[in-house]
Motif scaffolding. Structure first.
Motif, PDB file in Angstrom:
ATOM      1  N   VAL A 240       0.865  -1.174   0.000  1.00 21.38           N
ATOM      2  CA  VAL A 240       0.000   0.000   0.000  1.00 21.38           C
ATOM      3  C   VAL A 240       0.905   1.228   0.000  1.00 21.38           C
ATOM      4  O   VAL A 240       1.846   1.314   0.793  1.00 21.38           O
ATOM      5  CB  VAL A 240      -0.924   0.024   1.228  1.00 21.38           C
ATOM      6  CG1 VAL A 240      -1.881   1.214   1.156  1.00 21.38           C
ATOM      7  CG2 VAL A 240      -1.696  -1.282   1.365  1.00 21.38           C
ATOM      8  N   VAL A 241       0.629   2.168  -0.904  1.00 23.40           N
ATOM      9  CA  VAL A 241       1.429   3.391  -1.006  1.00 23.40           C
ATOM     10  C   VAL A 241       0.516   4.589  -0.789  1.00 23.40           C
ATOM     11  O   VAL A 241      -0.550   4.685  -1.400  1.00 23.40           O
ATOM     12  CB  VAL A 241       2.110   3.492  -2.386  1.00 23.40           C
ATOM     13  CG1 VAL A 241       2.911   4.790  -2.473  1.00 23.40           C
ATOM     14  CG2 VAL A 241       3.016   2.301  -2.625  1.00 23.40           C
ATOM     15  N   HIS A 242       0.939   5.492   0.099  1.00 24.52           N
ATOM     16  CA  HIS A 242       0.220   6.754   0.290  1.00 24.52           C
ATOM     17  C   HIS A 242       1.194   7.895   0.042  1.00 24.52           C
ATOM     18  O   HIS A 242       2.339   7.893   0.532  1.00 24.52           O
ATOM     19  CB  HIS A 242      -0.355   6.873   1.708  1.00 24.52           C
ATOM     20  CG  HIS A 242      -0.946   8.223   1.987  1.00 24.52           C
ATOM     21  ND1 HIS A 242      -0.358   9.126   2.865  1.00 24.52           N
ATOM     22  CD2 HIS A 242      -2.046   8.846   1.488  1.00 24.52           C
ATOM     23  CE1 HIS A 242      -1.090  10.225   2.903  1.00 24.52           C
ATOM     24  NE2 HIS A 242      -2.109  10.081   2.076  1.00 24.52           N
ATOM     25  N   TRP A 243       0.731   8.906  -0.721  1.00 19.26           N
ATOM     26  CA  TRP A 243       1.579  10.053  -1.051  1.00 19.26           C
ATOM     27  C   TRP A 243       0.735  11.309  -1.015  1.00 19.26           C
ATOM     28  O   TRP A 243      -0.334  11.377  -1.621  1.00 19.26           O
ATOM     29  CB  TRP A 243       2.187   9.857  -2.439  1.00 19.26           C
ATOM     30  CG  TRP A 243       3.143  10.930  -2.866  1.00 19.26           C
ATOM     31  CD1 TRP A 243       4.337  11.249  -2.298  1.00 19.26           C
ATOM     32  CD2 TRP A 243       2.990  11.805  -3.985  1.00 19.26           C
ATOM     33  NE1 TRP A 243       4.948  12.266  -2.984  1.00 19.26           N
ATOM     34  CE2 TRP A 243       4.134  12.628  -4.031  1.00 19.26           C
ATOM     35  CE3 TRP A 243       1.994  11.972  -4.952  1.00 19.26           C
ATOM     36  CZ2 TRP A 243       4.302  13.608  -5.003  1.00 19.26           C
ATOM     37  CZ3 TRP A 243       2.171  12.949  -5.928  1.00 19.26           C
ATOM     38  CH2 TRP A 243       3.323  13.751  -5.945  1.00 19.26           C
ATOM     39  N   ASP A 244       1.215  12.311  -0.288  1.00 17.30           N
ATOM     40  CA  ASP A 244       0.477  13.570  -0.174  1.00 17.30           C
ATOM     41  C   ASP A 244       1.169  14.713  -0.898  1.00 17.30           C
ATOM     42  O   ASP A 244       0.833  15.884  -0.699  1.00 17.30           O
ATOM     43  CB  ASP A 244       0.278  13.931   1.301  1.00 17.30           C
ATOM     44  CG  ASP A 244       1.590  14.149   2.050  1.00 17.30           C
ATOM     45  OD1 ASP A 244       2.667  14.117   1.406  1.00 17.30           O
ATOM     46  OD2 ASP A 244       1.545  14.325   3.283  1.00 17.30           O
ATOM     47  N   GLY A 245       2.148  14.396  -1.747  1.00 18.88           N
ATOM     48  CA  GLY A 245       2.892  15.409  -2.479  1.00 18.88           C
ATOM     49  C   GLY A 245       4.223  15.747  -1.841  1.00 18.88           C
ATOM     50  O   GLY A 245       5.094  16.332  -2.499  1.00 18.88           O
ATOM     51  N   ARG A 246       4.397  15.399  -0.583  1.00 18.60           N
ATOM     52  CA  ARG A 246       5.651  15.687   0.121  1.00 18.60           C
ATOM     53  C   ARG A 246       6.235  14.445   0.790  1.00 18.60           C
ATOM     54  O   ARG A 246       7.444  14.278   0.824  1.00 18.60           O
ATOM     55  CB  ARG A 246       5.437  16.772   1.188  1.00 18.60           C
ATOM     56  CG  ARG A 246       4.937  18.092   0.644  1.00 18.60           C
ATOM     57  CD  ARG A 246       4.745  19.107   1.753  1.00 18.60           C
ATOM     58  NE  ARG A 246       3.857  18.593   2.803  1.00 18.60           N
ATOM     59  CZ  ARG A 246       2.531  18.653   2.755  1.00 18.60           C
ATOM     60  NH1 ARG A 246       1.934  19.190   1.692  1.00 18.60           N
ATOM     61  NH2 ARG A 246       1.796  18.179   3.733  1.00 18.60           N
ATOM     62  N   THR A 247       5.362  13.603   1.329  1.00 18.94           N
ATOM     63  CA  THR A 247       5.798  12.429   2.081  1.00 18.94           C
ATOM     64  C   THR A 247       5.170  11.179   1.477  1.00 18.94           C
ATOM     65  O   THR A 247       3.987  11.174   1.122  1.00 18.94           O
ATOM     66  CB  THR A 247       5.397  12.541   3.560  1.00 18.94           C
ATOM     67  OG1 THR A 247       5.960  13.734   4.108  1.00 18.94           O
ATOM     68  CG2 THR A 247       5.899  11.342   4.350  1.00 18.94           C
TER      69      THR A 247
END
Length: 374
Positions: free
Chosen positions: A57-64
């Motif tokens: 599972v990959v989560h990305w908020d634009g910075r982390t």
């Protein structure tokens, strides 16, 4: 051919078969690394270890960026080391196993019913009851390495490392009782040139007498990243076809920039969701867009680099549909029973008229072709 000659040739063939099987076993035992989706497994070359399934599972908020991985392994190895390259310094903690259950439920196919009229083998009067209950199925049941962090997480001994070259990572592995294969050192060089770091995890079962087997506790890695990247380069080491299953949580629908040497990635779910429980623990409050991908790599040696994911052209939702065939009913009775009952209750003269009308409306059978004039 004499009996003695036949026996001699038979013994020779048997000897060649034994030698072939022995050579195959030695090759399998000498393979010290198993490449998986975004890392490499290193173990004692005298033992065997395979990763049956890898879910990420990959989560990305634009910075982390956060990656949560769950591995299902089996083999004869009592322990192993797992190496994961990361673009920046990573924080490591145990993941929540419920996360994968919730995402599997969210991405399951939508069920739609398709009705059929005439009964089938599992329907009454061929099987089951008239109320629709089906008959029960029979049998149903080191030196040169900067260690920037070290912690014990459940069964894992986790070290976060910086290294100026892959050989330094090999020194650390040696200090842990493992050997760095030359092929793995070669594949790590591009990460060294880019200034990446490593997360090295020593895997061991809870009991020393046991071997690594089953689904391991998930690990959660967090690191700064201005782009959404999923390391895949080390999968070039695999000698058998590889599969990638990936859940991506971001602000919008995401897609890989390229197939990086595999088959075209297939989206099996895309849509905006409201995170709950374990998913909210990864994404925080507010909506998130979930994209679920499947991809196959028939020839892993063709993998050209890491997966970089970008925003898709549109946030088009998608969900698989699973059709369920259901016998058409009126109330609690099958429609065909009512139809047959209605026809059987008609007077015989009405049935005869209907049959005659159908016969008259039917086209006449083709007759013989006329003879050509003499």
């Amino acid at each position: 051919m004499s009996v003695a000659t036949a026996r001699t040739r038979g013994r020779q063939r048997a000897l060649w078969v034994v030698l072939f099987l022995l050579a195959a076993q030695l090759v399998a035992l000498a393979r010290p690394a198993y490449a998986c989706g975004c890392g490499a497994m290193v173990h004692d070359p005298k033992t065997a270890l395979a990763v049956d399934r890898e879910t990420s599972v990959v989560h990305w908020d634009g910075r982390t960026e956060q990656i949560v991985m769950s591995l299902t392994v089996n083999g004869t190895a009592p322990d192993a080391a797992w190496i994961m390259p990361v673009p920046h310094r990573a924080e490591v903690e145990l993941g929540d196993p419920v996360l994968f259950q919730q995402l599997a439920a969210r991405t399951s196919p939508a069920v739609e019913q398709r009705h059929y009229f005439w009964p089938r083998a599992r329907d009454w009067p061929f099987g089951g009851d008239m109320d629709g209950a089906a008959a029960p199925a029979p049998g149903a049941k080191g030196p040169g390495v900067g260690v920037v962090g070290r912690e014990r997480l459940g069964p894992f001994d986790v070290a976060r490392l910086t290294a100026s070259d892959p050989d330094a990572l090999g020194d650390w592995l040696t200090s842990q009782g493992f050997r760095l294969p030359a092929s793995l050192a070669t594949e790590l060089r591009p990460y060294v040139r880019q200034g990446w770091e490593y997360v090295a995890v020593r895997l061991a079962p809870a009991e020393r007498s046991r071997t690594l087997s089953g689904t391991l506790e998930p690990l959660r890695l967090s690191f700064a990243s201005e782009r959404l990247v999923y390391p895949m380069r080390l999968s070039r080491l695999a000698t058998t076809p590889q599969s990638l299953g990936l859940y991506v949580l971001a602000s919008h629908r995401m897609e890989p920039r390229s197939a990086i040497g595999g088959s075209p990635p297939e989206v099996f779910f895309a849509g905006r969701i409201r995170p709950t429980k374990a998913i909210r623990g990864l994404t925080g409050r507010g909506d998130a867009y979930l994209t679920a991908l499947d991809q196959h790599f028939p020839r892993p040696q063709r993998i050209s680099g890491d997966h970089e994911l970008r925003r898709a052209a549109a946030d088009t939702p998608f969900q698989r549909v699973q059709y369920e065939d259901v016998l058409l009913k009126v109330g609690s009775l099958p429609a065909w029973v009512l139809a047959v009952g209605a026809v059987s209750s008609l007077p015989p003269t009405v049935v005869l008229i209907v049959l005659l009308c159908r016969r008259r409306s039917a086209p006449p059978p083709p007759g013989p072709l006329p003879h050509p004039p003499v």
